[in-house]
Design an enzyme around this catalytic site. Structure first.
Site, PDB file in Angstrom:
ATOM      1  N   SER A   1      65.691 -18.032  21.336  1.00 13.33           N
ATOM      2  CA  SER A   1      64.998 -18.396  22.573  1.00 13.33           C
ATOM      3  C   SER A   1      65.679 -17.774  23.786  1.00 13.33           C
ATOM      4  O   SER A   1      65.087 -17.711  24.873  1.00 13.33           O
ATOM      5  CB  SER A   1      64.945 -19.918  22.732  1.00 13.33           C
ATOM      6  OG  SER A   1      66.230 -20.498  22.557  1.00 13.33           O
TER       7      SER A   1
ATOM      8  N   ASP B   1      71.030 -18.035  15.581  1.00 13.65           N
ATOM      9  CA  ASP B   1      69.764 -17.618  14.980  1.00 13.65           C
ATOM     10  C   ASP B   1      69.854 -16.197  14.440  1.00 13.65           C
ATOM     11  O   ASP B   1      70.436 -15.313  15.089  1.00 13.65           O
ATOM     12  CB  ASP B   1      68.646 -17.638  16.027  1.00 13.65           C
ATOM     13  CG  ASP B   1      67.798 -18.888  15.966  1.00 13.65           C
ATOM     14  OD1 ASP B   1      67.696 -19.491  14.880  1.00 13.65           O
ATOM     15  OD2 ASP B   1      67.213 -19.258  16.998  1.00 13.65           O
TER      16      ASP B   1
ATOM     17  N   GLU C   1      60.189 -28.363  14.188  1.00 17.32           N
ATOM     18  CA  GLU C   1      59.725 -28.076  15.545  1.00 17.32           C
ATOM     19  C   GLU C   1      58.232 -28.327  15.713  1.00 17.32           C
ATOM     20  O   GLU C   1      57.410 -27.799  14.958  1.00 17.32           O
ATOM     21  CB  GLU C   1      60.038 -26.629  15.948  1.00 17.32           C
ATOM     22  CG  GLU C   1      59.549 -26.317  17.360  1.00 17.32           C
ATOM     23  CD  GLU C   1      60.078 -25.022  17.932  1.00 17.32           C
ATOM     24  OE1 GLU C   1      59.721 -24.702  19.080  1.00 17.32           O
ATOM     25  OE2 GLU C   1      60.853 -24.333  17.245  1.00 17.32           O
TER      26      GLU C   1
END
Length: 280
Positions: free
Chosen positions: A50, A88, A187
């Protein structure tokens, strides 16, 4: 608890052992300054892809590179002593083969000092998760809304709100759990589904738009601080720093233009050098 114990880095097995216990507190961070502030209060810091959207102004996470993740991951590790740091694996760096996934994960762990990696996907990635775990790489899973798949999903809307999609996501979570993931991010999925997954899988679940029944929660730091432009429904703002920052910058700009900053207390006086006394 002693200060020495406080300084010990939390590990993936310790997070895995928290299933059904004290909720796991997680947030994202992308640089050392915020990581240092988070470190005393959270169990897991995720260096999420992100960062492409939050830090670099990208529209999606798809363009994020391994090099970007390493730079930010290294900074976060430097700023922390206690929290487990998870990085990530970005889109395109692990999907082609198990070997590619291992080389990427090993590079990330070696070059950042992080304690685990995260990858997105359910059943299709289960064997990759197993391959990594068997070779000493702790893996956090991620099912439900998977932002790296935005080009096939078509939107960031919540998932699992009908029986058919809920069944797919449940199977995805089961597959990742059985493959050896030490925890699973859920999520933007329907609350009853998140609750059911939490009850049925062995690893702890970490919700972001999931359920209060999840074993832990995570948010993007900038969203919960009120710095995000587009804030999802699942975000609670614990501060609203955006207007405060803008107000501070406006005051600074006004004072610079009015020449009232810097004031005397912000400047340096010359060092006085005593002249030697003249001989009489």
């Amino acid at each position: 608890m002693s200060s020495q114990a406080d300084a010990r880095r939390i590990t993936a097995p310790q997070i895995q052992a928290r299933k059904g216990g004290e909720p796991i507190v997680s947030l994202t961070s992308y640089h050392s300054h915020t990581a240092r502030l988070l470190d005393r209060h959270v169990d897991v810091i995720l260096v999420g892809d992100s960062l492409g959207m939050v830090m670099h102004g990208m529209e999606t996470t798809v363009p994020v590179t391994v090099e970007m993740m390493i730079v930010h991951g290294r900074a976060v590790v430097r700023g922390t002593k206690r929290a487990l740091i998870v990085v990530d694996l970005p889109f395109g760096s692990y999907e082609a083969s198990h070997t590619e996934a291992f080389h990427t994960a090993a590079r990330v762990l070696k070059e950042t000092g992080a304690g685990a990696v995260k990858l997105e996907g359910g059943r299709r990635m289960a064997e990759t998760v197993r391959f990594l775990v068997d070779r000493g790489v702790p893996v956090m899973g991620h099912v439900g809304l998977t932002p790296q798949a935005i080009n096939t999903l078509g939107s960031f809307k919540a998932r699992g709100r009908d029986d058919a999609e809920a069944s797919i996501i449940l199977d995805d979570a089961r597959a990742i759990a059985e493959a050896g993931a030490f925890s699973i991010v859920l999520e933007a999925i329907a609350e009853p589904l998140a609750r059911r997954i939490t009850q049925e899988v062995a690893p702890p679940t970490i919700g972001i738009g999931g359920s209060p029944a999840c074993d832990g929660q995570i948010l993007v730091l900038e969203d919960m601080l009120g710095l995000g432009d587009r804030v999802p429904k699942f975000v609670k703002k614990y501060a609203n720093l955006g207007p405060d920052i803008e107000k501070a910058v406006a005051s600074y700009a006004d004072e610079v233009r009015a020449r009232t900053f810097p004031a005397a207390e912000h400047t340096y006086a010359p060092r006085l050098v005593e002249k030697p006394a003249k001989a009489s």
